[in-house]
Scaffold this active site. Structure first.
Site, mmCIF file in Angstrom:
data_model
loop_
_atom_site.group_PDB
_atom_site.id
_atom_site.type_symbol
_atom_site.label_atom_id
_atom_site.label_comp_id
_atom_site.label_asym_id
_atom_site.label_seq_id
_atom_site.Cartn_x
_atom_site.Cartn_y
_atom_site.Cartn_z
ATOM 1 N N GLU A 137 0.855 -1.189 0.000
ATOM 2 C CA GLU A 137 0.000 0.000 0.000
ATOM 3 C C GLU A 137 0.891 1.239 0.000
ATOM 4 O O GLU A 137 1.651 1.463 0.939
ATOM 5 C CB GLU A 137 -0.898 0.007 1.240
ATOM 6 N N LYS A 139 -10.218 -1.691 8.783
ATOM 7 C CA LYS A 139 -8.902 -1.461 9.369
ATOM 8 C C LYS A 139 -9.061 -0.814 10.741
ATOM 9 O O LYS A 139 -9.606 0.281 10.857
ATOM 10 C CB LYS A 139 -8.077 -0.543 8.452
#
Length: 209
Positions: free
Chosen positions: A45, A131
């Protein structure tokens, strides 16, 4: 539930580590992703806190890397990331506009949340996974607690996760963990020390066994 959501969940189950890169400079995004993959971390990411991040995402995507873009705050950023080839989006908190763009493009989004109410909101917005940030501040036990009212919910631990505690987060119910500075220190990335990145990735992955 869209196939993009189920596909991401299945893929994270098989390879439960996402390297989150926050660096002032990325000299070679493809080499970075390859160094991480050599160390056993397939998911990378890149974040909008890195200058010109979409150029790096585009290069990595073209090379076939499993690349996503994070710290996505707006619909415009979501579109930029998707247009660059990001295979998934990550937000730091609840971002309905980002979720809407992701749904339209059929791109999975990992949405940031913390409280039980925020977790429910993230799921309602269509998040492929939620998350939990900052994970270290609440500890692995918090993930077990969340699974009480939300059994089977796909949670990702982010923030302060390292080789000493990552296994505990997975054992307590996290679907995956985010590896940050423990694996990709900003200055190491900026220096292009790919051998060191691989070494760190291998050590992190080994800690999960």
């Amino acid at each position: 539930m869209g196939t993009e959501v189920t596909d991401l969940r299945a893929a994270l189950t098989a390879q439960p580590v996402i390297a989150v890169v926050r660096a002032p400079e990325i000299p070679d995004a493809v080499a970075l992703c390859e160094a991480l993959a050599e160390g056993g971390i397939a998911w990378t990411e890149l974040t909008f806190t890195t200058p010109d991040v979409t150029r790096h995402v585009a290069a990595a995507a073209k090379a076939g890397c499993r690349i996503g873009v994070g710290t996505v705050l707006t619909a415009a950023q979501a579109r930029e990331g998707i247009d660059a080839g990001a295979g998934f989006l990550v937000t730091p908190g609840l971002r309905p506009a980002v979720a809407a763009v992701a749904r339209e493009a059929e791109i999975p989004v990992v949405m940031g949340a913390l409280t039980p109410s925020e977790v429910a909101d993230a799921l309602d917005l269509g998040a492929a996974a939620v998350k939990i940030f900052p994970a270290k501040a609440f500890g692995p036990g918090y993930f077990k607690d969340l699974h009480g009212p939300y059994p089977g919910i796909p949670l990702v631990a982010s923030g302060g996760v390292n080789a000493t505690n990552a296994r505990a987060f997975l054992d307590h119910g996290a679907l995956a963990v985010c590896a940050g500075t423990d694996v990709v220190p900003p200055q190491t990335v900026a220096a292009g020390d790919w051998a060191e990145i691989t070494r760190r990735a291998k050590a992190f992955v080994a800690s999960l066994d």
